[in-house]
Structures are given as C-alpha cells and as structure tokens.
Design a protein around this motif. Sequence first.
Motif, PDB file in Angstrom:
ATOM      1  N   ILE A 150       7.410  68.986 -22.347  1.00 35.72           N
ATOM      2  CA  ILE A 150       6.668  69.439 -23.518  1.00 35.72           C
ATOM      3  C   ILE A 150       5.455  70.199 -23.004  1.00 35.72           C
ATOM      4  CG2 ILE A 150       5.350  68.774 -25.553  1.00 35.72           C
ATOM      5  CD1 ILE A 150       7.128  66.303 -25.762  1.00 35.72           C
ATOM      6  N   VAL A 151       5.352  71.467 -23.392  1.00 36.22           N
ATOM      7  CA  VAL A 151       4.247  72.328 -22.963  1.00 36.22           C
ATOM      8  C   VAL A 151       3.317  72.524 -24.155  1.00 36.22           C
ATOM      9  CG1 VAL A 151       3.625  74.598 -22.063  1.00 36.22           C
ATOM     10  CG2 VAL A 151       5.747  73.510 -21.323  1.00 36.22           C
ATOM     11  N   VAL A 152       2.035  72.276 -23.928  1.00 35.18           N
ATOM     12  CA  VAL A 152       1.045  72.458 -24.986  1.00 35.18           C
ATOM     13  C   VAL A 152       0.347  73.786 -24.738  1.00 35.18           C
ATOM     14  CG1 VAL A 152      -1.026  71.536 -26.084  1.00 35.18           C
ATOM     15  CG2 VAL A 152       0.728  69.977 -25.213  1.00 35.18           C
ATOM     16  N   GLY A 153       0.552  74.732 -25.643  1.00 36.01           N
ATOM     17  CA  GLY A 153      -0.045  76.059 -25.522  1.00 36.01           C
ATOM     18  C   GLY A 153       0.998  77.110 -25.211  1.00 36.01           C
ATOM     19  N   ALA A 154       1.025  78.159 -26.036  1.00 37.21           N
ATOM     20  CA  ALA A 154       2.015  79.222 -25.873  1.00 37.21           C
ATOM     21  C   ALA A 154       1.386  80.486 -25.313  1.00 37.21           C
ATOM     22  CB  ALA A 154       2.687  79.522 -27.210  1.00 37.21           C
ATOM     23  N   GLY A 155       0.395  80.316 -24.460  1.00 36.78           N
ATOM     24  CA  GLY A 155      -0.207  81.463 -23.787  1.00 36.78           C
ATOM     25  C   GLY A 155       0.616  81.854 -22.571  1.00 36.78           C
ATOM     26  N   PHE A 156       0.034  82.681 -21.713  1.00 39.19           N
ATOM     27  CA  PHE A 156       0.752  83.135 -20.518  1.00 39.19           C
ATOM     28  C   PHE A 156       1.177  81.973 -19.632  1.00 39.19           C
ATOM     29  CE2 PHE A 156      -1.770  87.171 -21.098  1.00 39.19           C
ATOM     30  CZ  PHE A 156      -0.678  87.910 -21.513  1.00 39.19           C
ATOM     31  N   GLY A 166       1.437  78.673 -20.400  1.00 35.59           N
ATOM     32  CA  GLY A 166       2.370  77.764 -21.067  1.00 35.59           C
ATOM     33  C   GLY A 166       3.781  78.307 -21.138  1.00 35.59           C
ATOM     34  N   LEU A 167       3.913  79.554 -21.575  1.00 31.77           N
ATOM     35  CA  LEU A 167       5.251  80.143 -21.674  1.00 31.77           C
ATOM     36  C   LEU A 167       5.872  80.368 -20.295  1.00 31.77           C
ATOM     37  CD1 LEU A 167       4.848  82.679 -24.611  1.00 31.77           C
ATOM     38  CD2 LEU A 167       5.912  80.421 -24.627  1.00 31.77           C
ATOM     39  N   SER A 168       5.053  80.764 -19.335  1.00 32.77           N
ATOM     40  CA  SER A 168       5.563  80.945 -17.975  1.00 32.77           C
ATOM     41  C   SER A 168       6.068  79.615 -17.407  1.00 32.77           C
ATOM     42  CB  SER A 168       4.467  81.520 -17.071  1.00 32.77           C
ATOM     43  OG  SER A 168       4.932  81.646 -15.755  1.00 32.77           O
ATOM     44  N   THR A 169       5.320  78.557 -17.645  1.00 37.72           N
ATOM     45  CA  THR A 169       5.741  77.227 -17.195  1.00 37.72           C
ATOM     46  C   THR A 169       7.067  76.835 -17.839  1.00 37.72           C
ATOM     47  OG1 THR A 169       3.445  76.555 -16.884  1.00 37.72           O
ATOM     48  CG2 THR A 169       5.079  74.796 -17.111  1.00 37.72           C
ATOM     49  N   ALA A 170       7.166  77.036 -19.142  1.00 41.13           N
ATOM     50  CA  ALA A 170       8.398  76.679 -19.852  1.00 41.13           C
ATOM     51  C   ALA A 170       9.594  77.481 -19.342  1.00 41.13           C
ATOM     52  CB  ALA A 170       8.209  76.895 -21.347  1.00 41.13           C
ATOM     53  N   ILE A 171       9.401  78.770 -19.142  1.00 45.39           N
ATOM     54  CA  ILE A 171      10.499  79.630 -18.671  1.00 45.39           C
ATOM     55  C   ILE A 171      10.946  79.244 -17.272  1.00 45.39           C
ATOM     56  CG2 ILE A 171      11.070  81.984 -17.952  1.00 45.39           C
ATOM     57  CD1 ILE A 171       9.316  82.907 -20.363  1.00 45.39           C
ATOM     58  N   HIS A 172       9.986  79.071 -16.363  1.00 41.80           N
ATOM     59  CA  HIS A 172      10.347  78.732 -14.987  1.00 41.80           C
ATOM     60  C   HIS A 172      11.010  77.363 -14.894  1.00 41.80           C
ATOM     61  CE1 HIS A 172       7.811  82.162 -13.977  1.00 41.80           C
ATOM     62  NE2 HIS A 172       8.467  82.178 -12.829  1.00 41.80           N
ATOM     63  N   TYR A 173      10.552  76.428 -15.687  1.00 41.67           N
ATOM     64  CA  TYR A 173      11.181  75.103 -15.701  1.00 41.67           C
ATOM     65  C   TYR A 173      12.610  75.196 -16.222  1.00 41.67           C
ATOM     66  CZ  TYR A 173      11.831  70.111 -16.360  1.00 41.67           C
ATOM     67  OH  TYR A 173      12.312  68.827 -16.286  1.00 41.67           O
ATOM     68  N   GLN A 174      12.805  75.963 -17.285  1.00 39.82           N
ATOM     69  CA  GLN A 174      14.135  76.107 -17.873  1.00 39.82           C
ATOM     70  C   GLN A 174      15.090  76.812 -16.916  1.00 39.82           C
ATOM     71  OE1 GLN A 174      14.958  75.066 -21.336  1.00 39.82           O
ATOM     72  NE2 GLN A 174      16.869  75.066 -20.218  1.00 39.82           N
ATOM     73  N   VAL A 175      14.600  77.809 -16.196  1.00 39.59           N
ATOM     74  CA  VAL A 175      15.444  78.514 -15.223  1.00 39.59           C
ATOM     75  C   VAL A 175      15.837  77.577 -14.078  1.00 39.59           C
ATOM     76  CG1 VAL A 175      15.425  80.348 -13.486  1.00 39.59           C
ATOM     77  CG2 VAL A 175      14.601  80.813 -15.786  1.00 39.59           C
ATOM     78  N   ALA A 176      14.877  76.765 -13.627  1.00 43.47           N
ATOM     79  CA  ALA A 176      15.153  75.840 -12.526  1.00 43.47           C
ATOM     80  C   ALA A 176      16.027  74.666 -12.965  1.00 43.47           C
ATOM     81  CB  ALA A 176      13.843  75.312 -11.950  1.00 43.47           C
ATOM     82  N   ASN A 177      15.969  74.326 -14.253  1.00 45.63           N
ATOM     83  CA  ASN A 177      16.724  73.193 -14.797  1.00 45.63           C
ATOM     84  C   ASN A 177      17.454  73.630 -16.063  1.00 45.63           C
ATOM     85  OD1 ASN A 177      15.430  71.058 -13.009  1.00 45.63           O
ATOM     86  ND2 ASN A 177      13.654  71.962 -14.000  1.00 45.63           N
TER      87      ASN A 177
END
Length: 69
Positions: free
Chosen positions: A16-22, A24-35
């Motif tokens: 769960i990422v809090v914040g949809a800034g650069f 937050g979204l970068s974290t979500a994308i990289h996590y999803q790509v890795a997993n």
Amino acid sequence: MFSYWEKTHFFKYDLIVVGAGFVGLSTAIHYQVANPEATVLVLERGVFPSGASTKNAGFACFGSLTEIL
C-alpha cells in the motif's frame, strides 16, 4: 478493532503506497514490475495529486530566477 470495510478492502494488498506523486507512483510501478503477481494499492488524499510533486515537477530549483522573484 477494524471495521468491515477495512477488513474487506485493506488487508488484501501486498503493498500500500500513500501518495500518488512521483515517488509513490514510481515505487508502485517498480514493485509491480518486480513482483507481477503482487497486488498494489495507491492512496491519494484528493481526486488529483496535489503534494510536492505537483509544485516543482520533481526538480530542485535552488537560486533560479523564478524562485528569487
């Protein structure tokens, strides 16, 4: 103690990422790509992101003419 809504919606995510800034979204994308099988939830306070990422486009502009003005 958690409500029904919290139990049914907030405990089914791997990240769960809090914040949809650069960041937050970068974290979500990289996590999803890795997993690829992981489930990711991004939470944002408003309808559109309005934090620090939207104020300066991600650049540090110390001493620039527009900052001085």
